[in-house]
Scaffold this active site. Structure first.
Site, PDB file in Angstrom:
ATOM      1  N   ASP A  43       0.839  -1.196   0.000  1.00 16.41           N
ATOM      2  CA  ASP A  43       0.000   0.000   0.000  1.00 16.41           C
ATOM      3  C   ASP A  43       0.877   1.249   0.000  1.00 16.41           C
ATOM      4  OD1 ASP A  43      -2.835   1.164   0.598  1.00 16.41           O
ATOM      5  OD2 ASP A  43      -1.475   2.199   1.965  1.00 16.41           O
ATOM      6  N   TYR A  48       3.039   9.690  -0.261  1.00 17.46           N
ATOM      7  CA  TYR A  48       4.100   9.085   0.556  1.00 17.46           C
ATOM      8  C   TYR A  48       5.494   9.372  -0.018  1.00 17.46           C
ATOM      9  CZ  TYR A  48       0.306   6.155   2.518  1.00 17.46           C
ATOM     10  OH  TYR A  48      -0.850   5.700   3.098  1.00 17.46           O
ATOM     11  N   LYS A  73      -2.758   6.094  -4.294  1.00 17.22           N
ATOM     12  CA  LYS A  73      -3.862   7.014  -3.979  1.00 17.22           C
ATOM     13  C   LYS A  73      -3.627   8.381  -4.604  1.00 17.22           C
ATOM     14  CE  LYS A  73      -3.832   4.733   0.511  1.00 17.22           C
ATOM     15  NZ  LYS A  73      -2.424   4.521   0.839  1.00 17.22           N
ATOM     16  N   HIS A 106      -7.535   9.683  -1.751  1.00 11.53           N
ATOM     17  CA  HIS A 106      -6.878   9.594  -0.438  1.00 11.53           C
ATOM     18  C   HIS A 106      -7.719  10.191   0.695  1.00 11.53           C
ATOM     19  CE1 HIS A 106      -2.532   9.205   1.214  1.00 11.53           C
ATOM     20  NE2 HIS A 106      -3.403   8.975   2.170  1.00 11.53           N
TER      21      HIS A 106
END
Ligand code: A2P
Length: 280
Positions: A43, A48, A73, A106
């Protein structure tokens, strides 16, 4: 590994490896440890900043693409039809994957309370539907959407969300959202299934874990699975990475499930889609 089947028939490994901040140090070592331990579900998110590392580690693993399940996302600043398509293309390039297994919105809000976000989410969803129809993503869903966000989205959606990724752990299981998702066949996946380790020393958890001969972290992961939720634990330690997969050999009794579901609120991150982040 066990699997959950999403409403469109796509199979998703029942535990995924959460990569948020997991790769800040020796990213390749952490991702390799996860792969060696048996994780096949990873994930990540545009936000990120590690999609390139995740993609490179998976490419170097030599595993067949069909064995892997990769989620990414669309970040909250990229809500909107065109922005979401651009975000997807950039993620796809960084990951080195033409097809992504699961693409999520997200957050349901650009900023908490933003009045334009509900309409923007509908536009974003149209982009995800287009990517799904074009075969660029195998499944589409949302993250941090509460029932009211989902209701608004589903009024105009032509394809219903298949997944909602939520903060979920003993002490913050978001039962109202879980119940809504289960009633609509939306699979819940759990970010911070260990409550970022904040409540692993809670006496209810430590006592129960000793009774099952498992660690409190394993109890939290079993709690998610027994609730029909797919946990996405994070760890940088090879031992704990492996420990977090060793949860398929026991079940919680209905009484213990209730004890964990009904704990007073502990371990909450302070994040809520409609509110500024609270200090915890
Ligand atoms: P570490 O990386 O040192 O293992 P969450 O997934 O809920 O966000 O929680 C992540 C946190 O939980 C990290 O601080 C991680 O630390 C810790 N953690 C992960 N697995 C375990 C485990 N099996 N036992 C104890 N702590 C764990």
């Amino acid at each position: 590994m066990e699997y959950f089947t999403l409403k469109n028939g796509v199979s998703m490994p029942a535990i995924g490896f959460g990569t948020y901040k997991a790769t800040d140090g020796d990213d390749r070592a952490v991702l390799d440890a996860a792969r060696r331990a048996g994780y096949r579900h990873f994930d990540t998110a545009a936000f990120y900043g590690n999609e390139a590392e995740v993609g490179a580690a998976l490419a170097a693993s030599g595993l067949p693409r069909s064995d892997l399940f990769v989620t990414t996302k669309v970040w909250r600043e990229d809500l909107g039809y065109d922005a979401a398509l651009r975000s997807f293309e950039a993620s796809s390039q960084r990951l080195g994957l033409e097809v992504i297994d699961l693409l999520l919105i997200h957050w349901p809000t650009r900023t908490p309370g933003d009045p334009d976000s509900p309409a923007l989410c509908r536009e974003t969803w149209r982009a995800l539907e287009a990517l799904y129809r074009a075969g660029r993503v195998r499944a589409i869903g949302v993250s941090n959407f509460l029932p009211h966000h989902l209701m608004h989205l589903m009024e105009t959606a032509e394809i219903a969300p298949m997944v909602d990724q939520l903060e979920f752990h003993p002490g913050y299981p978001q039962l109202a959202a879980l119940q809504f998702c289960q009633a609509h066949d939306i699979r819940v996946t759990a970010w911070s299934p260990l409550g970022r380790a904040r409540m692993l020393t809670d006496p209810t958890l430590t006592e129960m874990a000793a009774r099952y001969g498992k660690s409190p972290a394993q109890l939290c992961l079993r709690f998610a699975l027994d609730c029909g939720v797919c946990p996405l634990p994070k760890s940088v330690s090879p031992d704990r990475i492996a420990q977090n997969l060793a949860v398929f050999d026991f079940h919680l009794s209905p009484e213990d499930l209730s004890r964990l579901a009904c704990l007073p609120q502990i371990g909450w991150s302070g994040e809520h889609p409609d509110r500024p982040r609270l200090p915890v």
